[in-house]
Scaffold this active site. Sequence first.
Site, PDB file in Angstrom:
ATOM      1  N   GLU A   6       0.849  -1.192   0.000  1.00 31.94           N
ATOM      2  CA  GLU A   6       0.000   0.000   0.000  1.00 31.94           C
ATOM      3  C   GLU A   6       0.888   1.247   0.000  1.00 31.94           C
ATOM      4  OE1 GLU A   6      -3.253   0.500  -0.068  1.00 31.94           O
ATOM      5  OE2 GLU A   6      -4.194  -1.400   0.544  1.00 31.94           O
ATOM      6  N   HIS A  47      -3.636  -3.042  -8.412  1.00 34.05           N
ATOM      7  CA  HIS A  47      -4.844  -3.665  -7.875  1.00 34.05           C
ATOM      8  C   HIS A  47      -5.943  -3.661  -8.941  1.00 34.05           C
ATOM      9  CE1 HIS A  47      -7.729  -3.995  -4.158  1.00 34.05           C
ATOM     10  NE2 HIS A  47      -7.743  -5.066  -4.913  1.00 34.05           N
ATOM     11  N   ASP A  82      -7.194   1.718  -8.001  1.00 31.33           N
ATOM     12  CA  ASP A  82      -5.857   2.037  -7.478  1.00 31.33           C
ATOM     13  C   ASP A  82      -4.770   1.167  -8.116  1.00 31.33           C
ATOM     14  OD1 ASP A  82      -7.017  -0.163  -5.880  1.00 31.33           O
ATOM     15  OD2 ASP A  82      -5.243   0.031  -4.602  1.00 31.33           O
TER      16      ASP A  82
HETATM   17 ZN   LIG Z   1      -6.047  -1.625  -3.513  1.00 29.87          ZN
END
Ligand SMILES: [Zn+2]
Length: 250
Positions: free
Chosen positions: A119, A157, A167
């Site tokens: 992330e 993703h 994203d």
């Molecule tokens: Zn994601």
Amino acid sequence: MRKPVFLKVLLAMTVLALSACTHVPKPEQNPLAHWAPSPNHEARRPILIVIHATEQNSVAESLETLRTENSGGPVSAHYLIGRDGERYQLVADELRAWHAGGGRWGTITDVNNVSIGIELDNDGRSEFPAGQIDSLIVLLEDLCERLYIPRTQIVAHADFAPTRKQDPGTRFPWKRLAEAGFGIWPAADAPPAPAGFDPWNALRLIGYPLTDRAATVRAFHRRFRGTETDVLDDEDLRILASLVRQSTGE
Ligand SMILES: [Zn+2]
């Protein structure tokens, strides 16, 4: 040949001992087979790296989201990288973090099972600071080297879940990543696609799911064109032909 008495006693005691204990298999043991453990093994290794943007406002907020039961259900990732480049590890590399959700990449139908999730602290609209990307590249170098993950196997993703996710978004610098040797990127001097070139087959070969073609084209455009349109043009075909050559090693 007659067995010596002490052997008979030993045998009887063993049979008694075995029948006395009800055998309860440990969780890792399949009761359908004899458990004959071998020491020749190690933790499984992931084969794919998934890049995410948190779409939140701070590392502190994301550390809370990724480590608690939140209203949408518990989620996590192996790593979180702040805008200042600071790296956090939340789940061990060999464990299954909950970052991917549903989706499909090539023949992989359970992305969480085979991937590392990273992330990046980003609100979904802002540029990714150079220091944050430099920090990501250091981590990618480590993961690919240590876990033997092919350097081409870095995906967004949105690539494998195009109907649900956007994203890391159009601002993520995939070209910069490719210049550092990670992911796939079309060759600048790639020739036009040959006559009869099938872009859908190309997208499928790269790994994209084709269940919703417009959503897949949007994901492809986000990653390789920095746009979000859903109609393919000649430049897309040129890019796809180049990418297929890279991802299939042709
Ligand atoms: Zn994601």
